[in-house]
Motif scaffolding. Structure first.
Motif, PDB file in Angstrom:
ATOM      1  N   PHE A 101       0.857  -1.163  -0.174  1.00  0.00           N
ATOM      2  CA  PHE A 101       0.016   0.025   0.054  1.00  0.00           C
ATOM      3  C   PHE A 101       0.862   1.149  -0.090  1.00  0.00           C
ATOM      4  CE2 PHE A 101      -0.218   1.052   4.890  1.00  0.00           C
ATOM      5  CZ  PHE A 101       0.851   0.428   5.015  1.00  0.00           C
ATOM      6  N   LYS A 102       2.220   1.152   0.288  1.00  0.00           N
ATOM      7  CA  LYS A 102       3.021   2.384   0.339  1.00  0.00           C
ATOM      8  C   LYS A 102       2.999   2.975  -1.334  1.00  0.00           C
ATOM      9  CE  LYS A 102       4.571   1.734   4.453  1.00  0.00           C
ATOM     10  NZ  LYS A 102       4.693   2.861   5.562  1.00  0.00           N
ATOM     11  N   ASN A 128       9.268  -1.112   2.648  1.00  0.00           N
ATOM     12  CA  ASN A 128       8.184  -1.025   1.602  1.00  0.00           C
ATOM     13  C   ASN A 128       8.236   0.410   1.020  1.00  0.00           C
ATOM     14  OD1 ASN A 128       7.454  -3.699   0.941  1.00  0.00           O
ATOM     15  ND2 ASN A 128       6.247  -3.998   2.716  1.00  0.00           N
ATOM     16  N   LYS A 205      -2.694   7.677   0.437  1.00  0.00           N
ATOM     17  CA  LYS A 205      -3.149   6.625   1.470  1.00  0.00           C
ATOM     18  C   LYS A 205      -4.719   6.754   1.879  1.00  0.00           C
ATOM     19  CE  LYS A 205       0.769   4.343   3.271  1.00  0.00           C
ATOM     20  NZ  LYS A 205       1.387   4.069   4.565  1.00  0.00           N
ATOM     21  N   TYR A 226      -6.174  -2.280  10.904  1.00  0.00           N
ATOM     22  CA  TYR A 226      -5.140  -1.745  10.194  1.00  0.00           C
ATOM     23  C   TYR A 226      -3.957  -1.822  11.119  1.00  0.00           C
ATOM     24  CZ  TYR A 226      -2.474   1.819   7.819  1.00  0.00           C
ATOM     25  OH  TYR A 226      -1.239   2.180   7.158  1.00  0.00           O
ATOM     26  N   THR A 228      -0.687  -0.946  12.149  1.00  0.00           N
ATOM     27  CA  THR A 228      -0.081   0.369  12.431  1.00  0.00           C
ATOM     28  C   THR A 228       1.283   0.372  12.717  1.00  0.00           C
ATOM     29  OG1 THR A 228      -2.538   0.837  13.197  1.00  0.00           O
ATOM     30  CG2 THR A 228      -0.728   2.517  13.690  1.00  0.00           C
ATOM     31  N   GLY A 229       2.040   1.265  11.803  1.00  0.00           N
ATOM     32  CA  GLY A 229       3.280   1.669  12.062  1.00  0.00           C
ATOM     33  C   GLY A 229       3.270   3.062  12.419  1.00  0.00           C
ATOM     34  N   GLY A 230       3.615   3.727  11.432  1.00  0.00           N
ATOM     35  CA  GLY A 230       3.348   5.268  11.502  1.00  0.00           C
ATOM     36  C   GLY A 230       1.998   5.831  11.381  1.00  0.00           C
ATOM     37  N   GLY A 231       1.246   4.511  10.766  1.00  0.00           N
ATOM     38  CA  GLY A 231      -0.295   5.035  10.896  1.00  0.00           C
ATOM     39  C   GLY A 231      -0.901   5.828   9.749  1.00  0.00           C
ATOM     40  N   VAL A 232      -0.145   6.051   8.788  1.00  0.00           N
ATOM     41  CA  VAL A 232      -0.628   6.965   7.784  1.00  0.00           C
ATOM     42  C   VAL A 232      -2.162   6.322   7.258  1.00  0.00           C
ATOM     43  CG1 VAL A 232       0.116   8.358   5.732  1.00  0.00           C
ATOM     44  CG2 VAL A 232       1.799   7.308   7.278  1.00  0.00           C
ATOM     45  N   GLY A 291       7.487  -3.528   9.043  1.00  0.00           N
ATOM     46  CA  GLY A 291       6.696  -2.263   8.775  1.00  0.00           C
ATOM     47  C   GLY A 291       6.175  -1.680  10.280  1.00  0.00           C
ATOM     48  N   GLU A 340       2.774  -8.045   8.412  1.00  0.00           N
ATOM     49  CA  GLU A 340       2.107  -6.815   8.948  1.00  0.00           C
ATOM     50  C   GLU A 340       0.519  -6.990   8.482  1.00  0.00           C
ATOM     51  OE1 GLU A 340       4.406  -6.874   6.730  1.00  0.00           O
ATOM     52  OE2 GLU A 340       6.152  -5.325   7.631  1.00  0.00           O
ATOM     53  N   THR A 368      -1.797  -5.414   4.127  1.00  0.00           N
ATOM     54  CA  THR A 368      -1.118  -4.347   3.602  1.00  0.00           C
ATOM     55  C   THR A 368      -0.056  -4.414   2.501  1.00  0.00           C
ATOM     56  OG1 THR A 368       0.074  -4.233   5.616  1.00  0.00           O
ATOM     57  CG2 THR A 368      -1.522  -2.492   5.410  1.00  0.00           C
TER      58      THR A 368
HETATM   59  C1  LIG Z   1       3.410  -4.309   4.711  1.00  0.00           C
HETATM   60  C2  LIG Z   1       3.378  -2.888   5.734  1.00  0.00           C
HETATM   61  N1  LIG Z   1       2.217  -2.835   6.480  1.00  0.00           N
HETATM   62  C3  LIG Z   1       2.124  -1.906   7.384  1.00  0.00           C
HETATM   63  C4  LIG Z   1       3.148  -0.879   7.625  1.00  0.00           C
HETATM   64  C5  LIG Z   1       2.810   0.175   8.503  1.00  0.00           C
HETATM   65  O1  LIG Z   1       2.087   1.365   7.775  1.00  0.00           O
HETATM   66  P1  LIG Z   1       1.980   2.777   8.425  1.00  0.00           P
HETATM   67  O2  LIG Z   1       3.313   3.511   8.613  1.00  0.00           O
HETATM   68  O3  LIG Z   1       1.005   3.339   7.334  1.00  0.00           O
HETATM   69  O4  LIG Z   1       1.236   2.609   9.773  1.00  0.00           O
HETATM   70  C6  LIG Z   1       4.327  -1.077   6.705  1.00  0.00           C
HETATM   71  C7  LIG Z   1       5.277  -0.063   6.773  1.00  0.00           C
HETATM   72  O5  LIG Z   1       6.364   0.114   6.395  1.00  0.00           O
HETATM   73  C8  LIG Z   1       4.270  -1.944   5.618  1.00  0.00           C
HETATM   74  O6  LIG Z   1       5.393  -2.074   4.761  1.00  0.00           O
END
Ligand SMILES: Cc1ncc(COP(=O)(O)O)c(C=O)c1O
Ligand SMILES: [Zn+2]
Length: 398
Positions: A101-102, A128, A205, A226, A228-232, A291, A340, A368
């Protein structure tokens, strides 16, 4: 910049012009949201106008910046009904260009970088986001400078190099990568496209929110899970739902937004459990879901606010639960998920067991990314096979 009315700080509400490339609010470092004149758009932009449009995220052009898109065909990914759970849908973002999704965020960010005439972009990445930036920068003829942890999944590193990006491997976490980038960016003349430190990745996003609504016939699901890493994505989808309401395409109903994190790096879950409005840096972050290894999200205050407003929740799942869910999705749904993404299934199972969601609730799980990006990570986790037993000349595990 035509169509964009202004950029708005999510902390102090300051309005900033989008005529030049912007990062964060100069006063307080707040994340900037892109604002459009939705009241004017409402008169001409209707759901029916989407009919026959390109099956990419750029079908929602009226609510995206007005610039020639740098596109590789991102978005409008399948919303697959689960074969196992009635009323559950899997939004399969693994089918995007660069396998995650990036792509959406980077398509929008690089589109705008090109429109602003920027020549050198830089980002820290767990993997990603780096692949996506490298691909879109290549398509736009812009330099990409990436900082990734040394143990980034092999596919990401090889992919970034193939797109001609300049890759620096850092012995540390994404937070160390971000620090190194910050130290060098001024001298090198790089524009920083780190998560939420420029306004357009979230715009890309947010199209996931438009798609969830469109693919469910403009009805909101009960829940969205969802990883969540950075949560965008979570932040972007919530923004999309507000825009959809202002456009009159949906009402005031909203899904319960669920953040799933890995037990080895769960700063949002900790803050949520403690009822805090922002998170603390998570020490010694460790999880195979690269991620999700984000010790402190820049937009943590936005994520926590959305969870609260939506009646959602944050919860953690272990790496074992993630791997079990990954294998299960593969066997039962025919979906080879990123770790993830598999975390979303692990979270759904827990939330069903706790009766947070019932069997009749429509819930969208975000896969994702594609498992194909993680072959080395997944192979390493292979469960040891039972040793063959020899009984009367016949060999076999039984
Ligand atoms: C496959 C995948 N899922 C989820 C995430 C987390 O995404 P976000 O930073 O938008 O929360 C990442 C971030 O690198 C990712 O690569
Ligand atoms: Zn501000």
């Amino acid at each position: 910049m035509a169509r964009i009315a202004y950029l708005e700080c999510t902390k102090c509400g300051a309005r900033i012009s989008a005529d030049q490339a912007q990062t964060v609010c100069p006063k307080d470092g707040g994340v900037l949201y892109v604002r459009y004149d939705l009241a004017a758009l409402k008169r001409s932009f209707t759901a029916a106008s989407l009919f026959g449009r390109t099956p990419t995220m750029w079908r929602y052009a009226e609510v995206l910046p007005e610039a020639e898109p740098v596109s590789l065909g991102e978005g409008f990914t399948p919303m697959l009904p689960s074969r196992e759970f009635p009323n559950v849908y899997i939004k399969d973002e693994g089918l995007n260009p660069t396998g995650s999704f990036k792509a959406r965020g980077m398509s929008a960010a690089v589109t705008m970088a090109k429109a602003y005439g920027l020549k050198k972009l830089a980002a820290p990445s767990a993997g990603n986001a780096g692949s996506a930036l490298a691909a879109y920068a290549a398509a736009a003829g812009i330099e990409a400078h990436l900082f990734m942890p040394t143990d980034v999944p092999l596919a990401n590193r090889v992919e970034c190099e193939s797109y001609g990006a300049c890759v620096t491997l850092v012995d540390g976490l994404i937070s160390d990568c971000a620090r190194m980038l910050a130290e060098r960016k001024e001298k090198e003349g790089w524009f920083d496209v780190s998560t939420l430190k420029e306004p357009f990745r979230a715009e890309g996003k947010k199209t996931m929110g438009y798609e969830v609504a469109e693919q469910l016939g403009w009805r909101m699901p009960q829940g969205i899970i969802y990883p969540t890493g950075g949560g965008v994505g979570l932040i972007g989808m919530w923004k999309a739902f507000d825009e959809l309401e202002q456009l009159g395409w949906i009402g005031s109903e909203r899904p319960q937004m669920v953040s799933v994190q890995a037990a080895g790096c769960a700063p949002i879950v900790k803050a949520w459990d403690e009822g805090k409005a922002s998170s603390e840096f998570w020490p010694d972050a460790a999880t195979l879901a690269a991620g999700l290894r984000v010790p402190k999200a820049y937009g943590d205050y936005l994520i926590l606010d959305i969870l609260k407003k939506s009646g959602g929740i944050a919860l953690a799942v272990t790496d074992e639960e993630i791997m079990d869910a990954l294998r299960h999705w593969g066997r039962v749904e025919g979906i080879f998920a990123a770790p993830e993404g598999a975390a979303a299934l692990a979270a759904y199972r827990k939330l069903r067991a706790r009766e947070f969601f019932g069997p009749d609730d429509t819930v969208v799980l975000f896969n994702t990314g594609s498992g194909l990006k993680y072959l080395d990570v997944i192979e390493k986790q292979k469960q040891p096979r039972p040793a063959p037993r020899q009984i009367g000349g016949i060999i076999g595990p039984y």
